[in-house]
Design an enzyme around this catalytic site. Sequence first.
Site, PDB file in Angstrom:
ATOM      1  N   ASP A 868       0.837  -1.201   0.000  1.00 16.34           N
ATOM      2  CA  ASP A 868       0.000   0.000   0.000  1.00 16.34           C
ATOM      3  C   ASP A 868       0.871   1.250   0.000  1.00 16.34           C
ATOM      4  OD1 ASP A 868      -2.250   1.514   0.017  1.00 16.34           O
ATOM      5  OD2 ASP A 868      -3.142   0.587   1.784  1.00 16.34           O
ATOM      6  N   LYS A 937      -5.492  12.135  10.770  1.00 15.32           N
ATOM      7  CA  LYS A 937      -5.131  11.348   9.580  1.00 15.32           C
ATOM      8  C   LYS A 937      -5.969  11.701   8.345  1.00 15.32           C
ATOM      9  CE  LYS A 937      -4.758   6.766   7.586  1.00 15.32           C
ATOM     10  NZ  LYS A 937      -4.872   5.311   7.731  1.00 15.32           N
ATOM     11  N   ASP A1090      -3.573   3.168  -5.484  1.00 11.60           N
ATOM     12  CA  ASP A1090      -2.181   3.241  -5.031  1.00 11.60           C
ATOM     13  C   ASP A1090      -1.778   2.020  -4.209  1.00 11.60           C
ATOM     14  OD1 ASP A1090      -3.702   3.724  -2.838  1.00 11.60           O
ATOM     15  OD2 ASP A1090      -2.603   5.475  -2.132  1.00 11.60           O
TER      16      ASP A1090
END
Length: 1165
Positions: A868, A937, A1090
Amino acid sequence: GSQGVYGVSLSQSCLPPALLWHLLKARVKQLQASNVPEMTVNKVDLAPLGNDKYQDLLEKVVAPGPAEEQPTPRGRGESLAWPRNWVEKSKKEMYIRQLKVERKLSLAASQLALEGQAKAKPKRKDKAKAKAKAQNRLKRPKAKVAAAQSQSHAGSHDVYAHSKPRVVAVKEAAKAQRPQRAPKNKDSSQHKVLQQTIQSNLECFLFLQQPEEAERFLLLCHRSPVKRRLLNANAYNIVMRIWARKVPSCGLLLSYLLLFRCIQQLKNDGFHVDELFQKCLFEEDEKEKVLRAIRIVQPNYQLPPPPSPQTCKSSLLRDFYSKEKMVSYPKLDFSVQELQERFQQQLEMELNNTITIESVESTKPLTPQAIKARKLLATLRSRWHDSILQALKKSKHSMSKLKTASGYNILYPYLCLLPDEEYVSIMLQILNTLSPQGESLAVLARELGLKVYNRYITQRKLRSRQLEKVQEVYEDYIHLLAKDSQPDEYLPREYWEKLVAEAGFGPSLNLKDCSWPYMLIMRLGMHMLELLVHAVKVPRNALNPHLEHKLIPVLYHIYSFRSSWQVGLIKPHPIFSQIVSEAAETLLTFNSSAMPMLCPPVPWTSPHFGAFVLNDTKLMRFVDGAIQHQLLLEQCPAVNLHPVLDALNQLGNCAWKINQPVLDIIISIFNDKGNEKLDIPPPISEAPRPPATPSNSSTMSKSQKHELLLYKKKTAEMHSLRMDALYKLSIANYVRDKVFWFPHNMDFRGRTYPCPPYFNHLGNDVTRAILLFAEGKPLGPKGLDWLKIHLINLTGLKKKNALQERLEYANEIMEEILDSADHPLTGRKWWMNTDEPWQALACCMEIAKASRSPDPAAYISHFPVHQDGSCNGLQHYAALGRDLIGAVSVNLMPCDVPQDVYSAVAQQVEEFRKKDAEQGVKIAQVLQGFISRKVVKQTVMTVVYGVTRYGGRLQMEKRLKEIDEFPEEYLWEASHYLVKQVFSGIKEMFSATRDIQNWLTESAKLIAQSGQTVEWVTPLGLPIVQPYYRSKSTVVSIWQSVTEKLQKPDTVKQKNAFPPNFIHSLDSTHMMLTALHCLRQGMTFVSVHDCYWTHALTVDIMNQICRQQFVALHSEKILQDLSNFMLEKYCRPGSEARAPWQKKLMEQLSNVPKTGRSTGQELQS
């Protein structure tokens, strides 16, 4: 080129429309003089561009007069002033707006024509009179028009129960009177859509073999000054092609002399006969016919050789396309015979258009109530079939007879393309899948229209013999992939193109673009929806015999509000929903395109061709009604798209299979009331009980109403989630013993997606856990370690630790891992308390099998291991800006321990908070102990993708709400304070990032303000345009994006979306580069944006390629290239006198942000 003469048209530039028109007229005279009997089947009544039975309504709304007071008598159900139903309301409002636009075009064209006549000083008196009359009409006082308009609105007050305030309506009516110029720009989207509408109508007549109707429609368009400007060679060519097919006994259709003249004309215009074969698209045996015709005049003529394949010159892929470094394409574990059988299965499924499969919901013993409900439903469906069929025939009959002054009904030919039974089955399919909560009217209309379009495309491919050619080529193509054939050093796209070139004659595989305009699909769907609503009825006493036997509609129309927009919904009657619920049917029907493919996909070779065998698939997904992306792809040189097409083919050629043990466990929990913690939605029977409410709803208190609203919302959400899971699990169960493939396409930024919408590897944790690579590879010396590291990554427990520490932790908890694998539902259930529980369970099972095998390194694993990306958006910004501090934070620089940008920002914010708390800032003191990685985050992750302070504050508030100890009264103030500090922290850590983001935003703003959309080209050559335009609000909000899309860009959306879209396009470029270079290493590779997947054996190689390609990408002068492209596009050199805004834009685009000193080679993430 396009088709026409001898059944095949010449390129638009080969013969001018005037000559084509003369040829057509000569042909008509020839036919009239001949004795060839002509058959006309189902004479079509058609109105050009929507001038159907609502034409006189336009006269009322736009130019009211005395006739308005005495409306023409109409047949039953055709009243315009008082529509009898909701569909009439919607259609009336929609048609008024569309026709207003057409009237504007017509007025503008008349005005231009009059100006031209004035300059030419007309000689005849009748022309002068016509001019005076027209000018009088144009000069009609605006006030009178507006007044008449307001009367028209007032007179139909009940019709517009939800309309805009009358003042706004009057203003719009006044605006509508101002003569607008017709779209002069032939490249404009509006011009292309109108051309598309005309051509799709003519294509319908071609399909129906109705030359007289096509000719009549073409003449109607030709008579209109505005519509004549929309006619290009394609329109005339289609009509000539219909005649060519209709009268085959005329042989070559034109005399030798005319043939000679055509070829001579080609030479005179600077064209060569070879171009007919190089640029035209052929159907059936047209290519052979054209060749025979040319050889009458030039007996020794030979076909030109196929063009030599072009090679992509991109510096990023010089090695990839180098013939010296070419290797054979990886083989599948199937023989040629097996792949041919799988192709036939896939073809059969697509020819059927739909597939019906067993639901995974456990089939409980049939109760007498269920048996009774099923019988009742079968009886009702039989009746509905007959009543819908009757309504359809009646509607078509009335359409064929309904004539107006301007032409014929526009929808009629679209209702003749398929057998009546097919339209009925499409409508019944929609009815059977409608949820009890209802569905948006616009969504249903679009779905109905698209189902008709897709079946029509299938029939066209069959009739043109295109499918035969695809079969022939595919049978040879699979030799590239099959294990028992000789290896060929070609890519799938190259091999397919080679086979097509060698095939020579027969139809072209690229059908001419015959896509229908979005508005047309919506209108066709609306008409079918109206038929459905009127025809489908259920007895009121179906469930309660004591009630009166009275037929009531099964479907009804309601309005709902979503945000500030009013949306039309279609809801089923509760009686129908209850019958369906009690019948508990166990079958689900899907479109064939919703299923994974049973054979390798057809390789993408152009924007029009690839993916499924028959189903029409676009290379690029786009919002409904947008055509800019497709136009851009068509204009792009084919060789520039090769890298993107090859990457999509690489992703699509990955074969998959089902992880059966995990699927079985999931299905067992799904059928045992679900489990929300494990993301298995419970059935509706588990929904909370409805709140007690008084029998009279008017006496309900505010809190009771709110409670009821929350209950309805919760029930709707539960139903939606349950059905989504049911679809995914049922499809997975259907292919449980099969190998399958996911064809891919992309969005306008280049991000790739699997085409089947329900079940694919982009899904949630549950879906990903049940997917395995069909190809197995030994684990190798480090494979088992990578499986263990992957498991710890899935738990989310050791994100800050080095890989070696994660591996050691996995070895420490080996007992828990094995217990989870052996006793998933009865053991200690360690796997349930992880971030991704189902993938963690699947990984535990794989580790257990591998570790217990005699030689783990030789164990054949099918398990996908994920790598990841860590905050990819910020990585790209840091690399673009050569931002050293930022690069370290997002793991672009070598480091023993993975750097965690979220923790770094949280630490920075905590420092800011401490200083503020010491200075007595109250909210900073309240936040003590609450600032964590989790809180910041989401905002850090999305700030790079353009999240605003407002959006960031909402994100922070949501995170703080999740902390039970945080005082609720400080939520707003705390989230406001935190978002400010997070933005400051990022600005300090990523200084170059903010400069680049600001440059992109300001550039996009100035481009949009100049009236243009933002365009760019990715480093791999993919052209991109942002599809954000301003829209007018409309009376029925569901039509907002359909009818009133303006050509002016939406400045706010264009500027806010450019930075994130540009970064997404770089992200997709990096993924495609990685995919292509993994292919050269013979590796399996797929991606979820991604997050990259491969076998445990090849993780190290993939990581190395990923880093190399990131460095290669950012070694390019990306920002400078972007600046150069935009300067070339928006500030063309050469014009000396520049407006101030042009100078400002040029200055902005030239002022590329300065970057730091770190070099590309230092970026070793």
